[in-house]
Design a protein around this motif. Structure first.
Motif, short mmCIF file in Angstrom:
data_model
loop_
_atom_site.label_atom_id
_atom_site.label_comp_id
_atom_site.label_asym_id
_atom_site.label_seq_id
_atom_site.Cartn_x
_atom_site.Cartn_y
_atom_site.Cartn_z
N LYS A 458 0.84 -1.23 -0.04
CA LYS A 458 0.09 0.02 0.07
C LYS A 458 1.01 1.34 -0.06
CE LYS A 458 -3.38 2.37 3.04
NZ LYS A 458 -4.33 2.24 4.21
N ALA A 459 0.67 2.18 -1.12
CA ALA A 459 1.48 3.58 -0.79
C ALA A 459 1.53 4.13 0.40
CB ALA A 459 0.98 4.09 -2.06
N GLY A 463 5.29 12.03 5.92
CA GLY A 463 4.61 12.23 7.29
C GLY A 463 3.74 11.42 7.89
N GLU A 464 3.46 10.13 7.17
CA GLU A 464 2.72 8.98 7.84
C GLU A 464 3.80 8.16 8.72
OE1 GLU A 464 -0.76 8.36 4.40
OE2 GLU A 464 0.97 6.96 4.68
N ASN A 487 14.77 3.27 -4.32
CA ASN A 487 14.02 4.49 -4.70
C ASN A 487 15.06 5.76 -4.72
OD1 ASN A 487 12.39 6.84 -4.73
ND2 ASN A 487 10.88 5.86 -3.41
N VAL A 488 15.65 6.01 -5.90
CA VAL A 488 16.63 6.80 -6.00
C VAL A 488 16.53 8.27 -4.95
CG1 VAL A 488 18.19 8.51 -7.34
CG2 VAL A 488 17.34 5.87 -8.11
N GLY A 489 15.09 8.53 -5.22
CA GLY A 489 14.71 10.01 -4.81
C GLY A 489 14.26 10.08 -3.29
N GLY A 490 14.07 8.55 -2.82
CA GLY A 490 13.30 8.46 -1.51
C GLY A 490 13.56 7.34 -0.94
N ASN A 491 14.72 7.01 -0.59
CA ASN A 491 15.23 5.89 0.41
C ASN A 491 15.68 6.81 1.77
OD1 ASN A 491 18.26 6.46 0.53
ND2 ASN A 491 17.92 6.18 -1.64
N ASP A 513 7.73 9.93 0.15
CA ASP A 513 6.55 9.20 -0.31
C ASP A 513 7.19 7.96 -0.85
OD1 ASP A 513 4.80 11.46 -0.11
OD2 ASP A 513 4.81 11.93 -2.11
N HIS A 514 6.28 6.86 -0.90
CA HIS A 514 6.71 5.40 -1.02
C HIS A 514 5.43 4.75 -1.69
CE1 HIS A 514 10.55 5.48 1.01
NE2 HIS A 514 9.99 6.33 1.98
#
Length: 651
Positions: A458-459, A463-464, A487-491, A513-514
């Protein structure tokens, strides 16, 4: 040592701060060897007598040395070749515990891969508490203090004996209290005994969620350690009961008190005991400097999921206050590489098993462009603090890693915390190698178990605090996980607060975000390096399966540049993060009497039996077919293909 017990090979020992020299003699008659000790600042001048006026080998006898001489008249080295009948005296810079002054186990070995695999290695053990009489952390004999340093090293104490004491880290003080709440802002800081101990050890838990000792070992779960408490006394995990030729516990299945150095409160080395066949755990929070920088806090005073700020641990910090910063997120990948173009009727030479390190942000471009497929070259400046995170995409296979893929990076020359940033899991050091985070299933029972990886179902939004994944039950509360590993921009790294079904609640909210299918894993290693002097070109490489990976590109280079330098593309002038060609822009000294910018070319040499044996032809050895030569080559430790295309003419 944790997995098999202390080895039969040589284990020289000393106490923290002791001056130390190594003396070598080559009693053989044919082969050359290259002696290399680990620990980063285990280095010595190539010509010791050239710097008699600036002796380096005992400079840390009274504490850490963060700013040694930047440039010496004779180059610093940490590998030196020794031939038959030669002798060598190594005056190790800063002595026992090195310039960073840490207790630990420091590997040394011949750097010819099939020599150290054959047993040409040992390690140097440096203690921080007395090892005499009833006071022993291992199975070694008594070790006296040097007569002119007697009284500096103390007998270890249990954690409950620290209560009420004020411990001192070269001027940074902490008072250990029994109850109440830790107050890091007090002077000195007030720290509960539970908080003090827990920040020095991996999270408590049963590996693999198993109670049985053998099942814990088979789980290959390095995210927790089964240590415990008896009141305010910290206790080890239950002692080993499995038959082990290198270690038989006198107290099988019992917990023993964990011992601490009484003046500093730091755990006494070594604090683990052998557990036959078991994977040693990662450090607490995957901390790259768990012994030197155990304190790493957020503004609210709670532990951070990221390494300490420079200087946060006072004079004993690995990276001192006001250090510069370089951060690299590195992936180890398997990719076919063309080593040479087609020439006339001669086909191109391909390495289908190419294995190289890449910066995560450059991985996609490298996979698409063969011209970019070469060992990684990165840079840092003198007085930079380098933070390095490593993950692997080299999945298990039948022919190269035999369903036991593991990889790490071992660096030469620079200061680091040996217990988590050496790359090699020497003695009782923490886990520093990683399994592939890309493996989400395993179709065979061969080799090592499936790594603890999973994916988002689930995405989740920035903030979650709750993430939903395919398999949350394999994890434990209080461990750190890498979220969005590919995730290049979001790890990011987060700590688990609780687990319910397949929902994981994090201690802190997500920073990114993921999407669905983002990968979550515990298989990541963080390393930290303090660039304390002008050591020039720094070699680093895989030290887990080096006999396989080196020949396919599993190594790289860190180049140390002058303070404040910037690195640029020679063609466009744009800033660059990696690459063998660069313009270095600086106003600082770059050599004797020379200041200013310069152009740089990094040439990395690599050889391997599979690439050089193709000059072998029938009759070499005399009277034998080529198959004999190929078979003879297989007797050394490097893997050789069954079929190698011969060169068009004999040499």
């Amino acid at each position: 040592a944790y997995t098999f017990g202390d080895p039969a090979t040589t284990i020289p020992r000393s106490y923290l701060g002791d001056p130390a020299k190594f003396r070598l003699v080559h009693g053989g008659s044919e082969v050359f060897h290259s002696h290399h000790p680990h620990g980063g600042s285990i280095r010595w001048p190539r010509s010791p007598r050239a710097i008699d006026e600036m002796p380096l080998w005992h400079t840390a006898k009274n504490g850490p040395v963060k700013y040694p001489v930047i440039r010496t008249k004779s180059d610093r080295v940490d590998v030196e070749v020794i031939g038959p009948s030669e002798t060598m005296d190594l005056e190790t810079e800063c002595g026992s515990g090195l310039c960073q002054q840490l207790a630990g186990d420091f590997l040394f070995h011949c750097h010819v891969a099939h020599h150290y695999i054959a047993g040409m290695w040992g390690y140097w053990r440096v203690y921080n508490t007395i090892q005499q009489g009833a006071n022993h952390n291992d199975v070694m004999p008594d070790l006296l203090e040097l007569p002119d340093r007697k009284g500096r090293i103390k007998v270890g104490v249990t954690s409950d004996e620290l209560i009420g004491k004020t411990v001192d880290w070269f001027g940074k003080q902490f008072t250990i209290i029994e109850k109440g709440k830790t107050d890091w802002k007090a002077s000195p800081a007030l720290v509960t005994v539970k908080d003090w101990v827990e920040m020095q050890f991996p999270p408590q838990g049963l590996p693999g969620h198993k109670k049985d000792e053998r099942e814990q070992t088979k789980s290959y779960d390095a995210s927790v350690l089964n240590w415990g408490w008896q009141g305010n006394r910290a206790m080890t995990e239950p002692e080993n009961t499995v038959p082990n030729p290198r270690y038989q516990s006198a107290h099988p299945n019992e917990r023993l008190p964990i011992v601490f150095e009484p003046l500093t409160g730091k755990v006494s080395w070594p604090h683990l005991k052998p557990h036959f066949g078991r994977r040693v755990p990662f450090s607490k929070g995957h901390n790259p400097s768990p012994w030197l920088e155990m304190i790493h806090l957020e503004e609210d005073g709670l532990p951070s999921s990221y390494p300490a700020k420079p200087g946060e641990n006072g004079r004993w910090s690995l990276c001192p206050e006001n250090a510069g910063s370089k951060k690299y997120n590195v992936h180890f990948i398997h990719t076919p590489m063309m080593l040479a173009d087609k020439q006339g009727n001669t086909p191109a030479i391909m390495d289908e098993g190419g294995l190289i390190y890449v910066l995560h942000e450059e991985e996609a471009a490298i996979r698409k462009n063969n011209d970019l497929k070469f060992p990684l070259v990165v840079r840092s400046n003198i007085y930079d603090c380098v933070d390095w995170m490593l993950t692997s995409e080299w999945d298990d296979d039948d022919f190269s890693n035999f369903h036991a893929s593991k990889v790490n990076t071992h660096w030469h020359f620079l200061q680091f915390d040996n217990q988590s940033s050496d790359g090699v899991i020497t003695g009782f050091s923490n886990e520093q190698s990683v399994r592939p985070f890309t493996m989400l299933e395993k179709k065979t029972d061969k080799g090592l178990p499936l790594p603890l990886n999973t994916t988002f179902t689930k995405a989740a939004k920035k903030g979650e605090r709750v993430i939903t994944v395919k398999n949350a039950a394999q994890y434990h509360p209080e461990i750190e996980i890498l979220i969005g590993a590919d995730n290049v921009g979001g790890n990011e790294v987060g700590r688990i607060k609780s687990i319910k079904g397949n929902e994981i609640t994090l201690v802190r909210p997500l920073k990114n975000d993921h999407p669905v299918k983002d990968i979550v894993t515990v298989e990541f290693v963080r390393q930290r390096f303090w660039v304390d002097s002008d050591v020039g070109t720094v070699f680093w490489h895989d030290h887990a399966l080096g006999r396989i990976t080196w020949g396919h590109g599993g190594f790289g280079t860190m180049i140390v540049e002058p303070v404040g330098s910037t690195y640029h593309n020679p063609k466009t002038g744009a800033p660059i993060r990696s690459g063998p060609l660069a313009d270095i822009r600086t106003a600082e000294p770059v050599g004797y009497g020379v200041n200013g910018s310069f152009r740089e070319l990094m040439v990395q040499l690599n050889d391997s039996v599979p690439h050089t044996i193709n000059i072998v032809t029938a009759g070499n050895p005399p009277g034998q077919p080529v198959e004999v030569a190929l078979e003879a080559g297989k007797t050394i430790s490097f893997p050789i293909p069954d079929h190698i295309k011969m060169t068009p003419m004999p040499f």
